[in-house]
Design an enzyme around this catalytic site. Structure first.
Site, PDB file in Angstrom:
ATOM      1  N   CYS A  39      17.737  -8.279 -53.542  1.00  0.00           N
ATOM      2  CA  CYS A  39      17.897  -7.676 -52.223  1.00  0.00           C
ATOM      3  C   CYS A  39      19.382  -7.404 -51.965  1.00  0.00           C
ATOM      4  CB  CYS A  39      17.337  -8.638 -51.181  1.00  0.00           C
ATOM      5  SG  CYS A  39      17.285  -7.965 -49.508  1.00  0.00           S
ATOM      6  N   ASP A  41      20.858  -8.141 -49.349  1.00  0.00           N
ATOM      7  CA  ASP A  41      21.313  -9.165 -48.411  1.00  0.00           C
ATOM      8  C   ASP A  41      22.676  -9.746 -48.823  1.00  0.00           C
ATOM      9  OD1 ASP A  41      19.613 -11.212 -46.251  1.00  0.00           O
ATOM     10  OD2 ASP A  41      21.505 -11.904 -47.131  1.00  0.00           O
ATOM     11  N   ARG A  43      24.010 -12.438 -48.364  1.00  0.00           N
ATOM     12  CA  ARG A  43      24.085 -13.861 -48.699  1.00  0.00           C
ATOM     13  C   ARG A  43      23.752 -14.168 -50.160  1.00  0.00           C
ATOM     14  NH1 ARG A  43      20.017 -15.406 -44.022  1.00  0.00           N
ATOM     15  NH2 ARG A  43      19.147 -13.462 -44.880  1.00  0.00           N
ATOM     16  N   HIS A  98      14.285 -13.574 -51.840  1.00  0.00           N
ATOM     17  CA  HIS A  98      15.037 -14.690 -51.254  1.00  0.00           C
ATOM     18  C   HIS A  98      14.448 -15.098 -49.910  1.00  0.00           C
ATOM     19  CE1 HIS A  98      17.265 -12.375 -48.091  1.00  0.00           C
ATOM     20  NE2 HIS A  98      16.879 -11.383 -48.867  1.00  0.00           N
ATOM     21  N   CYS A 101      14.342 -13.265 -45.669  1.00  0.00           N
ATOM     22  CA  CYS A 101      14.611 -11.854 -45.992  1.00  0.00           C
ATOM     23  C   CYS A 101      14.221 -10.947 -44.816  1.00  0.00           C
ATOM     24  CB  CYS A 101      13.852 -11.446 -47.255  1.00  0.00           C
ATOM     25  SG  CYS A 101      14.189  -9.741 -47.762  1.00  0.00           S
TER      26      CYS A 101
HETATM   27 ZN   LIG Z   1      16.375  -9.514 -48.222  1.00  0.00          ZN
END
Ligand SMILES: [Zn+2]
Length: 218
Positions: A39, A41, A43, A98, A101
């Site tokens: 992803c 994302d 993080r 993850h 999400c």
């Molecule tokens: Zn995600």
């Protein structure tokens, strides 16, 4: 943004010189073993969580670690997957979802995405994951987020198999698929286990099995 710009200066003055040989080797080509799909994302740091260096992971990222099923329409994911598998010859493909999400939350409640038409359409590639969870439990409530996340990883692995380059290498045992879910809070990684038909914590057993399958001595 200032710290990002400062970071570049720090990289050039402190980090790069220490790894100069690695970068010299990489300057004229790459030979990654792993295609890592995850992803977007902020993080997630694929190299940090796998403790790998530049040149080791060919990384494709998007909202929801989605692999659109193969079609005759060219997209960024399709082209990148084809390149990684057919040109670079990666032998392992990891799809890594993850915890927490946002894309999965969106997929679970697409009615909230009317102001984000492209996100809504993109997450249509996750619909089968939410459908599976809905069929199992009657509804898809927020508590089902971990289950949807896992089902989405399995769904995207299924989509990967429809890509001709992947299908060809799978059929001849030249590429292997892995489904992971990374826990942001604990650092744990759950992996799909074919025998268990479910996600289990990555363990020494996983590493040993991998080594045995590939006949690598640990
Ligand atoms: Zn995600």
């Amino acid at each position: 943004m200032q710290h990002v710009i400062d970071g570049v200066a720090k990289f050039q003055s402190e980090v790069f010189p220490k790894k100069e040989n690695t970068f010299k080797k990489l300057a004229n080509g790459q030979n990654p073993e792993v295609l890592f799909i995850t992803c977007s994302d902020s993080r997630i740091d694929p190299n940090m969580l796998t403790q790998t260096d530049p040149g080791e992971l060919f990384i494709c990222r998007n909202a929801g670690n989605v692999v659109p099923p193969h079609s005759n329409q060219t997209g960024g994911m399709t082209a990148s997957i084809e390149f990684a598998v057919a040109a670079l010859g990666v032998t392992e493909i990891v799809v890594c979802g993850h915890t927490d999400c946002g894309a999965m939350k969106g997929a679970m409640a697409p009615e909230n995405l009317n102001d984000l038409p492209h996100v809504k359409e993109w997450l249509g590639h996750c619909r089968a994951a939410t459908s599976v969870v809905k069929e199992r439990h009657g509804e898809v409530t927020h508590e089902r987020l971990p289950e949807v996340t896992q089902e989405n990883v399995l769904l995207q692995l299924q989509h990967l198999r429809t890509h001709p380059a992947v299908a060809a290498k799978l059929a001849t045992g030249k590429v292997h698929l892995h489904g992971w879910v990374y826990n942001i809070e604990t650092g744990e990684i759950l992996c799909f286990d074919e025998r268990e038909k479910g996600f289990v914590p990555m363990s020494d057993a996983y590493a040993e099995e991998f080594a045995a399958k590939r006949k690598i001595k640990l």
